[in-house]
Write an enzyme that holds these catalytic residues in place. Structure first.
Site, PDB file in Angstrom:
ATOM      1  N   SER A  13       0.829  -1.215   0.000  1.00 23.37           N
ATOM      2  CA  SER A  13       0.000   0.000   0.000  1.00 23.37           C
ATOM      3  C   SER A  13       0.860   1.261   0.000  1.00 23.37           C
ATOM      4  O   SER A  13       0.473   2.278  -0.587  1.00 23.37           O
ATOM      5  CB  SER A  13      -0.977  -0.002   1.179  1.00 23.37           C
ATOM      6  OG  SER A  13      -0.294   0.156   2.400  1.00 23.37           O
ATOM      7  N   ASN A  14       2.034   1.216   0.630  1.00 22.20           N
ATOM      8  CA  ASN A  14       2.930   2.379   0.557  1.00 22.20           C
ATOM      9  C   ASN A  14       3.439   2.566  -0.869  1.00 22.20           C
ATOM     10  O   ASN A  14       3.525   3.701  -1.356  1.00 22.20           O
ATOM     11  CB  ASN A  14       4.107   2.218   1.518  1.00 22.20           C
ATOM     12  CG  ASN A  14       3.749   2.665   2.921  1.00 22.20           C
ATOM     13  OD1 ASN A  14       3.544   3.841   3.170  1.00 22.20           O
ATOM     14  ND2 ASN A  14       3.638   1.712   3.835  1.00 22.20           N
ATOM     15  N   ARG A  69      22.317 -14.702   2.724  1.00 23.63           N
ATOM     16  CA  ARG A  69      21.848 -13.324   2.534  1.00 23.63           C
ATOM     17  C   ARG A  69      22.677 -12.624   1.473  1.00 23.63           C
ATOM     18  O   ARG A  69      22.170 -11.846   0.666  1.00 23.63           O
ATOM     19  CB  ARG A  69      21.985 -12.537   3.839  1.00 23.63           C
ATOM     20  CG  ARG A  69      20.874 -12.757   4.791  1.00 23.63           C
ATOM     21  CD  ARG A  69      20.899 -11.775   5.956  1.00 23.63           C
ATOM     22  NE  ARG A  69      20.042 -12.269   7.007  1.00 23.63           N
ATOM     23  CZ  ARG A  69      18.706 -12.178   7.000  1.00 23.63           C
ATOM     24  NH1 ARG A  69      18.090 -11.576   6.021  1.00 23.63           N
ATOM     25  NH2 ARG A  69      17.993 -12.672   7.975  1.00 23.63           N
ATOM     26  N   ILE A 100      16.254  -8.379   6.128  1.00 21.79           N
ATOM     27  CA  ILE A 100      17.418  -7.668   6.672  1.00 21.79           C
ATOM     28  C   ILE A 100      18.472  -7.646   5.571  1.00 21.79           C
ATOM     29  O   ILE A 100      18.788  -8.687   4.982  1.00 21.79           O
ATOM     30  CB  ILE A 100      17.929  -8.377   7.936  1.00 21.79           C
ATOM     31  CG1 ILE A 100      16.886  -8.230   9.048  1.00 21.79           C
ATOM     32  CG2 ILE A 100      19.280  -7.808   8.367  1.00 21.79           C
ATOM     33  CD1 ILE A 100      17.206  -8.991  10.316  1.00 21.79           C
ATOM     34  N   HIS A 117       9.364   2.862   8.514  1.00 21.64           N
ATOM     35  CA  HIS A 117       9.222   1.951   9.655  1.00 21.64           C
ATOM     36  C   HIS A 117       8.030   2.421  10.492  1.00 21.64           C
ATOM     37  O   HIS A 117       7.893   3.614  10.760  1.00 21.64           O
ATOM     38  CB  HIS A 117      10.502   1.969  10.496  1.00 21.64           C
ATOM     39  CG  HIS A 117      10.453   1.011  11.636  1.00 21.64           C
ATOM     40  ND1 HIS A 117      10.576  -0.346  11.466  1.00 21.64           N
ATOM     41  CD2 HIS A 117      10.246   1.209  12.965  1.00 21.64           C
ATOM     42  CE1 HIS A 117      10.466  -0.949  12.635  1.00 21.64           C
ATOM     43  NE2 HIS A 117      10.261  -0.027  13.561  1.00 21.64           N
ATOM     44  N   GLU A 151      22.849  -0.344  10.446  1.00 21.59           N
ATOM     45  CA  GLU A 151      22.117  -0.777  11.646  1.00 21.59           C
ATOM     46  C   GLU A 151      20.620  -0.798  11.362  1.00 21.59           C
ATOM     47  O   GLU A 151      20.065   0.191  10.834  1.00 21.59           O
ATOM     48  CB  GLU A 151      22.412   0.189  12.805  1.00 21.59           C
ATOM     49  CG  GLU A 151      22.122  -0.428  14.140  1.00 21.59           C
ATOM     50  CD  GLU A 151      22.445   0.542  15.285  1.00 21.59           C
ATOM     51  OE1 GLU A 151      21.961   0.301  16.391  1.00 21.59           O
ATOM     52  OE2 GLU A 151      23.153   1.532  15.044  1.00 21.59           O
ATOM     53  N   LEU A 152      19.957  -1.895  11.683  1.00 20.86           N
ATOM     54  CA  LEU A 152      18.537  -2.079  11.367  1.00 20.86           C
ATOM     55  C   LEU A 152      17.664  -0.972  11.966  1.00 20.86           C
ATOM     56  O   LEU A 152      17.763  -0.675  13.161  1.00 20.86           O
ATOM     57  CB  LEU A 152      18.067  -3.444  11.900  1.00 20.86           C
ATOM     58  CG  LEU A 152      16.614  -3.817  11.610  1.00 20.86           C
ATOM     59  CD1 LEU A 152      16.417  -4.082  10.131  1.00 20.86           C
ATOM     60  CD2 LEU A 152      16.196  -5.007  12.449  1.00 20.86           C
ATOM     61  N   THR A 180      -2.273   5.041   7.472  1.00 23.18           N
ATOM     62  CA  THR A 180      -2.836   6.159   6.700  1.00 23.18           C
ATOM     63  C   THR A 180      -1.843   7.331   6.664  1.00 23.18           C
ATOM     64  O   THR A 180      -1.756   8.035   5.664  1.00 23.18           O
ATOM     65  CB  THR A 180      -4.180   6.659   7.289  1.00 23.18           C
ATOM     66  OG1 THR A 180      -3.949   7.106   8.622  1.00 23.18           O
ATOM     67  CG2 THR A 180      -5.232   5.573   7.289  1.00 23.18           C
ATOM     68  N   GLU A 182       1.501   6.897   6.950  1.00 21.23           N
ATOM     69  CA  GLU A 182       2.633   6.448   6.126  1.00 21.23           C
ATOM     70  C   GLU A 182       2.395   6.823   4.670  1.00 21.23           C
ATOM     71  O   GLU A 182       3.313   7.254   3.954  1.00 21.23           O
ATOM     72  CB  GLU A 182       2.809   4.924   6.242  1.00 21.23           C
ATOM     73  CG  GLU A 182       3.201   4.455   7.621  1.00 21.23           C
ATOM     74  CD  GLU A 182       3.490   2.948   7.655  1.00 21.23           C
ATOM     75  OE1 GLU A 182       4.061   2.413   6.701  1.00 21.23           O
ATOM     76  OE2 GLU A 182       3.130   2.306   8.655  1.00 21.23           O
TER      77      GLU A 182
END
Ligand code: GAR
Length: 198
Positions: A13-14, A69, A100, A117, A151-152, A180, A182
């Site tokens: 949706s973003n 990864r 990640i 986030h 860094e996460l 909403t 975001e």
């Protein structure tokens, strides 16, 4: 032409909000920018349907098919770079991309790798952010758009929006209220970045 590549894992949706804002605000004419591709690590991601319906090239790269990864990120980078216009590094936008990323990947796209986030960072990095906010008795929650660093869920903050935590909220009702916002702050933050670079 500055190309934007959006990475998703779910409903997207973003991503859809960014695509719609880009069209409504004419980013192509204003900034020479367009959403060139949408990449998902999940074939079933609902956002892929929206992207295809809007004439955007899509790719699926299943992380489960990779032994490490590093191997996944290397292939992901190859696909992203295919979307780049000649001589124009792409803007890479993580929109609910639930992976990640390796430090090597982050370094490769440094300064042009964005994330959203669903918390008011630096509070509540990681998962289950809304439940954490409710458990902590927060009176406000929200979302953060930031540059991605090694860094996460850290990195320079570009935009934030806050919403109230209401009595009786569940993680789901709070997440919907945050979402909403975001949809407003992510396209706006990207447009501001494109404006600075235009
Ligand atoms: C959004 O709430 C986004 O902030 C979150 O996932 C959701 C994706 O929704 N991202 C993260 O939790 C990343 N750590 P969408 O697929 O509908 O855009």
């Amino acid at each position: 032409m500055k190309n934007i590549v959006i990475l998703i894992s779910g409903s997207g949706s973003n991503m859809a909000a960014i695509v719609k804002t880009a069209q409504r605000e004419g980013w192509q004419d204003k900034f020479g920018a367009r959403v060139a591709g949408v990449i998902s690590n999940k074939a079933a991601a609902g956002g892929l349907v929206f992207a295809r319906e809007h004439g955007i090239a899509t790719e699926v790269l299943d992380h489960k098919a990779f032994a490490s990864r590093e191997a996944f990120d290397a292939d992901l980078a190859r696909i992203i770079d295919r979307f780049e216009a000649p001589g124009e590094p792409a803007l890479v936008v993580l929109a609910g991309f639930m992976r990640i990323l390796t430090p090597g990947f982050v370094a490769r796209y440094a300064g042009r790798l964005l994330n959203i986030h669903p918390s008011l960072l630096p509070a509540f990095p990681g998962l289950h952010t809304q439940q954490q906010a409710i458990n902590a008795g927060c009176k406000v929650a929200g979302a953060t758009v930031h540059q991605v660093t090694a860094e996460l869920d850290h990195g320079p903050i570009l935009a934030q929006a806050a919403v109230p935590v209401l009595p009786g909220d569940t993680a789901e009702t709070l997440a919907a209220r945050v979402l909403t916002q975001e949809h407003l702050i992510y396209p706006r933050a990207i447009a501001e970045l494109l404006y600075k670079k235009a």
